[in-house]
Design a protein around this motif. Structure first.
Motif, short mmCIF file in Angstrom:
data_model
loop_
_atom_site.label_atom_id
_atom_site.label_comp_id
_atom_site.label_asym_id
_atom_site.label_seq_id
_atom_site.Cartn_x
_atom_site.Cartn_y
_atom_site.Cartn_z
N LEU A 72 -3.52 -62.86 23.52
CA LEU A 72 -3.85 -64.03 22.72
C LEU A 72 -5.16 -64.66 23.19
O LEU A 72 -5.91 -65.20 22.38
N LEU A 73 -5.44 -64.57 24.47
CA LEU A 73 -6.68 -65.11 25.00
C LEU A 73 -7.90 -64.37 24.44
O LEU A 73 -8.93 -64.97 24.17
N PHE A 74 -7.76 -63.07 24.23
CA PHE A 74 -8.86 -62.25 23.74
C PHE A 74 -8.78 -61.97 22.24
O PHE A 74 -9.41 -61.04 21.75
N LEU A 75 -8.02 -62.76 21.52
CA LEU A 75 -7.84 -62.56 20.09
C LEU A 75 -9.15 -62.56 19.31
O LEU A 75 -9.33 -61.72 18.42
N PRO A 76 -10.12 -63.43 19.61
CA PRO A 76 -11.39 -63.37 18.87
C PRO A 76 -12.13 -62.04 19.07
O PRO A 76 -12.69 -61.49 18.12
N ILE A 77 -12.11 -61.51 20.27
CA ILE A 77 -12.76 -60.23 20.54
C ILE A 77 -12.02 -59.10 19.83
O ILE A 77 -12.64 -58.21 19.24
N ILE A 78 -10.70 -59.15 19.88
CA ILE A 78 -9.90 -58.12 19.20
C ILE A 78 -10.15 -58.18 17.70
O ILE A 78 -10.29 -57.16 17.04
N GLY A 79 -10.20 -59.40 17.15
CA GLY A 79 -10.45 -59.56 15.71
C GLY A 79 -11.80 -59.02 15.30
O GLY A 79 -11.95 -58.42 14.23
N ALA A 80 -12.81 -59.20 16.14
CA ALA A 80 -14.15 -58.71 15.82
C ALA A 80 -14.23 -57.19 15.85
O ALA A 80 -15.06 -56.59 15.18
N ASN A 81 -13.36 -56.57 16.62
CA ASN A 81 -13.37 -55.11 16.75
C ASN A 81 -12.12 -54.46 16.15
O ASN A 81 -11.76 -53.34 16.53
N LEU A 82 -11.48 -55.15 15.23
CA LEU A 82 -10.20 -54.69 14.69
C LEU A 82 -10.32 -53.33 13.99
O LEU A 82 -9.45 -52.48 14.16
N VAL A 83 -11.38 -53.12 13.26
CA VAL A 83 -11.54 -51.85 12.54
C VAL A 83 -11.67 -50.69 13.54
O VAL A 83 -11.03 -49.65 13.37
N ALA A 84 -12.46 -50.88 14.57
CA ALA A 84 -12.62 -49.84 15.58
C ALA A 84 -11.31 -49.58 16.32
O ALA A 84 -10.96 -48.42 16.59
N ILE A 85 -10.58 -50.63 16.66
CA ILE A 85 -9.31 -50.48 17.36
C ILE A 85 -8.30 -49.73 16.50
O ILE A 85 -7.67 -48.77 16.94
N CYS A 86 -8.15 -50.16 15.25
CA CYS A 86 -7.21 -49.50 14.34
C CYS A 86 -7.63 -48.06 14.06
O CYS A 86 -6.79 -47.16 14.01
N GLY A 87 -8.93 -47.84 13.90
CA GLY A 87 -9.42 -46.48 13.68
C GLY A 87 -9.14 -45.57 14.87
O GLY A 87 -8.73 -44.42 14.69
N GLY A 88 -9.31 -46.10 16.06
CA GLY A 88 -9.01 -45.32 17.26
C GLY A 88 -7.53 -44.99 17.38
O GLY A 88 -7.15 -43.87 17.73
N ILE A 89 -6.69 -45.98 17.07
CA ILE A 89 -5.24 -45.74 17.15
C ILE A 89 -4.80 -44.71 16.12
O ILE A 89 -4.08 -43.76 16.43
N VAL A 90 -5.23 -44.89 14.87
CA VAL A 90 -4.85 -43.97 13.80
C VAL A 90 -5.44 -42.58 14.07
O VAL A 90 -4.76 -41.56 13.92
N GLY A 91 -6.70 -42.52 14.47
CA GLY A 91 -7.35 -41.24 14.74
C GLY A 91 -6.68 -40.49 15.89
O GLY A 91 -6.42 -39.28 15.79
N ALA A 92 -6.41 -41.18 16.98
CA ALA A 92 -5.77 -40.54 18.12
C ALA A 92 -4.37 -40.06 17.77
O ALA A 92 -3.96 -38.95 18.16
N THR A 93 -3.63 -40.87 17.00
CA THR A 93 -2.29 -40.46 16.58
C THR A 93 -2.36 -39.22 15.70
O THR A 93 -1.56 -38.29 15.85
N ALA A 94 -3.31 -39.18 14.77
CA ALA A 94 -3.45 -38.03 13.88
C ALA A 94 -3.80 -36.77 14.68
O ALA A 94 -3.23 -35.70 14.44
N VAL A 95 -4.71 -36.89 15.64
CA VAL A 95 -5.09 -35.73 16.45
C VAL A 95 -3.89 -35.22 17.25
O VAL A 95 -3.64 -34.01 17.31
N VAL A 96 -3.13 -36.13 17.84
CA VAL A 96 -1.96 -35.72 18.62
C VAL A 96 -0.94 -35.02 17.71
O VAL A 96 -0.38 -33.98 18.08
#
Length: 116
Positions: A72-96
């Motif tokens: 929650l403390l880093f929510l602004p940073i997470i929000g600014a990078n949400l697309v990259a975070i979600c893309g990394g999670i979805v991409g890594a899951t697909a590769v696995v």
């Protein structure tokens, strides 16, 4: 109380080994590996730690409160990078999933060769 003492002792031993040998593995993971080995080697009996481990498992959610507050403390940073975070999670899951499916299909064909 004996169960908590055993669990804490293995945790402490893991930290001592990690600090003494300067290993890149966390001390609590080393302690967990040693504890598991001690259980399999019958050095530690499951009955000794079962009650303490069950209590800790039942209240596991309490251990995640500090991490939740930290997120929650880093929510602004997470929000600014949400697309990259979600893309990394979805991409890594697909590769696995793709690699796992490919390997299991290859192993399935190998098993058929040998009558499996």
């Amino acid at each position: 109380m004996l169960g908590f003492a055993i669990l804490l002792a293995f945790n402490f031993i893991g930290y001592v080994i990690q600090m003494g040998l300067h290993l890149p593995l966390p001390g609590n993971v080393i302690g967990l590996i040693l504890f598991t080995a001690a259980l399999f080697a019958k050095v530690v009996k499951l009955e000794w730690v079962e009650e303490a481990a069950s209590l800790l498992t039942r209240h596991m959610m309490l251990f995640f409160i500090p991490y939740t507050v930290g997120i929650l403390l880093f929510l602004p940073i997470i929000g600014a990078n949400l697309v990259a975070i979600c893309g990394g999670i979805v991409g890594a899951t697909a590769v696995v999933l793709i690699v796992t499916g490919w390997i299991s299909s290859k192993l399935g064909k190998e098993g058929e060769k040998y009558g499996g």
